[in-house]
Structures are given as C-alpha cells and as structure tokens.
Design an enzyme around this catalytic site. Structure first.
Site, short mmCIF file in Angstrom:
data_model
loop_
_atom_site.label_atom_id
_atom_site.label_comp_id
_atom_site.label_asym_id
_atom_site.label_seq_id
_atom_site.Cartn_x
_atom_site.Cartn_y
_atom_site.Cartn_z
N GLU A 260 -1.49 25.15 19.96
CA GLU A 260 -0.63 25.74 21.14
C GLU A 260 0.73 25.76 20.89
OE1 GLU A 260 -2.23 24.58 25.18
OE2 GLU A 260 -4.05 25.19 24.58
N HIS A 278 -2.97 28.77 28.66
CA HIS A 278 -3.10 27.40 29.18
C HIS A 278 -2.64 27.68 30.54
CE1 HIS A 278 -3.70 23.25 27.97
NE2 HIS A 278 -3.87 23.34 29.53
#
Length: 301
Positions: A260, A278
């Site tokens: 990420e 997220h």
C-alpha cells in the site's frame, strides 16, 4: 502531563479532550529514521495503519527511556511488533470497538457494487456506453455470506447482512459451534464450497503467507465473490486475479492490499473488481469513536 504524538492524525475532539486533561498533543508523520529520534521525546505514540512500529524503532524508543505506550487507533496491530515492544516495557493497546460498524458497512458496499455492477457502470456510462442489457445482476437476499473469522466486525456484518435476507455461515479459530445459534458454523473448506460471498475477517498469518491462496480459492463456489476488508496479504492477489480472469470467481471487493499504495494495476483495472484505498475505518463516526477510545486508554496509563 504526557507528551503524545499522533503520527497519522487523530480526531479533533480527542485532541481537545486530551489537552483539557493537561496533556500535550502533536500531530506529525515521520519517516522511520526520523521516528526513531522523535519517539525519544514522547510518552505515548498513537498510530493508524500508515505508521509501522518495528523493532529498530522500538529499540530507539526504549533507549530514550520515555515512551510508555503505543496505541493503535484501530483494530489490527499488525503494523506493530507487539511482543517485542512489551518485552521492552512499552505497553501496546488498540481501539477494538470503534470501527466495527464502518468496516461492516464497507463490506456490504462492495457486495452491492459487485452484485449490481455499480462500480463499472460509473466508468462505462461516463465513456458514453449504455450497457443496460449487459449488467444483469443478482440480489443479496437468499444468498449465503460466509464469514472467515468471527470477531467484532464479522458479527456486526452478520447482523446487517441478515437484515438484507442473507444466510450467514461462519468459521473461527476456536471452533465454537454453538456460541451463535442464529448463524451456521462451518469448517473453513465447507464454508468456501457453500458461500456465494466470502468475506475475510482474520489477522495476518503469523508466517506471512496468504490464508486465501490458490488452493483455498479453488475450493470456492463457482461464480462466487471474495471480499477482503481485513488485512493485505491475507489474500494472494495473483491467485485471486487468476480466479477472476478464468471465471472461477465472479468478482472481488478489496480494501486492503499486499503493498500500500498498491501497484497492482491489473487487479485495480479489472471490471469485476471493486476497490477502495484502505478506508474501512474512515468514517466521521468511526474516527470519533476511535478518538474517544484513545482518550480512555490514555487515562488508564
């Protein structure tokens, strides 16, 4: 008075309450090397998912001798080396009750987006396409939702999905079959074979491997959907993409990724994949509850 560092931000109401209690709160993100030095000046550090508290950072903080507590403003503590920190005399706490509702709602959002082509319709219609005949979806009512892991978030999701008329199956590590008689307990492999939607609600595997690898995904019901709003790495992204491309799975909803920000463009761009960056706990209400829990944890220090 405590000096508190919030590296990934904290709700303003929590800052005000902590300051009213006489504490000093700083909101500042630091890269790992900078964080090593910064933590020598703070009693408490509050992190979300962006900041990783690993052994070298803990060593530096312990050497400084000031840091008393690490608080994960959220549920999972995978981004903190918990046992190592506690072994150095630094307490580790989280806020387990704060974001259950928001994550559960995001799972439902992905399920609805996938079952009714909401995401891809937003793309194709803006490209001038009118795919009315192409987008024949399915209803959630009557479908089986399989929950892998049955903690707070999963139980919240079970209640919400039940209200939509879904059948709920669950599995958990304890194997407690009679604890939730309103839902159906299944062993993992059985659940995968019988669920129309599978939603993952487990921490990261201790060995770092994916729980949902190619073998487990192959057990899933043909034409089913996999949702992961739990942890990046719990699902093997390559195996998932292969299953969607082959038609084994109808699609997937993903909020968390192995890396990420993710660079997996092929997965992001697949028309049968619904993605979010997220944001499971990113609601005003959840952040307020997280802030309230953080304050209570600090009061107990």
């Amino acid at each position: 008075m405590l000096k508190i560092l919030a590296t990934d931000g904290i709700d303003k109401s929590a800052v005000k309450e902590l300051e009213a209690l006489g504490h000093e709160v700083h909101e500042q993100f630091y890269e790992p090397e900078e964080l090593k030095e910064a933590l020598k000046n703070y009693d408490v550090v509050v992190v979300r998912s962006a900041t990783k508290i690993r052994e070298p950072i803990i060593d530096a903080a312990a050497e400084g001798g000031k840091l008393k507590m690490i608080i994960r403003a959220g549920v999972g503590v995978d981004n903190i080396d918990v046992k190592y920190a506690e072994g150095k005399g630094i307490k580790v706490r989280n806020t387990p009750n704060s974001s259950s509702a928001s994550v559960a709602e995001l799972v439902l959002a992905h399920m609805l987006a996938l079952s009714r082509f909401v995401g891809i319709s937003n793309v194709t219609m803006r490209n001038g396409e009118w795919n009315k005949k192409k987008y024949k979806g399915i209803e959630l009512a009557g479908k089986t939702l399989g929950l892998v892991g049955f903690g707070r978030i999963s139980r919240e999701l079970a209640q919400k999905a039940s209200a939509l008329g879904m059948k709920i199956a669950y599995t958990n590590r304890s194997g407690a079959k009679d604890e939730y008689p309103e839902f159906t307990f299944m062993e993992l492999d059985e659940l995968l074979k019988n669920s129309d939607f599978v939603s993952i609600h487990t921490p990261a595997m201790k060995d770092g491997k994916a729980l949902m690898d190619s073998e487990k995904i192959s057990l899933m019901k043909d034409g089913s959907y996999l949702i992961n709003c739990a942890r990046g790495g719990v699902v093997d992204e390559a195996a998932l993409l292969d299953a969607i491309k082959s038609g084994k799975l109808a699609g997937a909803g993903i909020d968390v990724f192995q890396e990420e920000p993710t660079k997996n463009k092929e997965l992001l761009d697949h028309p049968n994949v619904s993605v979010t960056p997220h944001i499971g706990g990113s609601t005003n209400e959840a952040q307020m509850r997280i802030g309230e829990e953080v304050v209570e944890v600090i009061k107990s220090l």
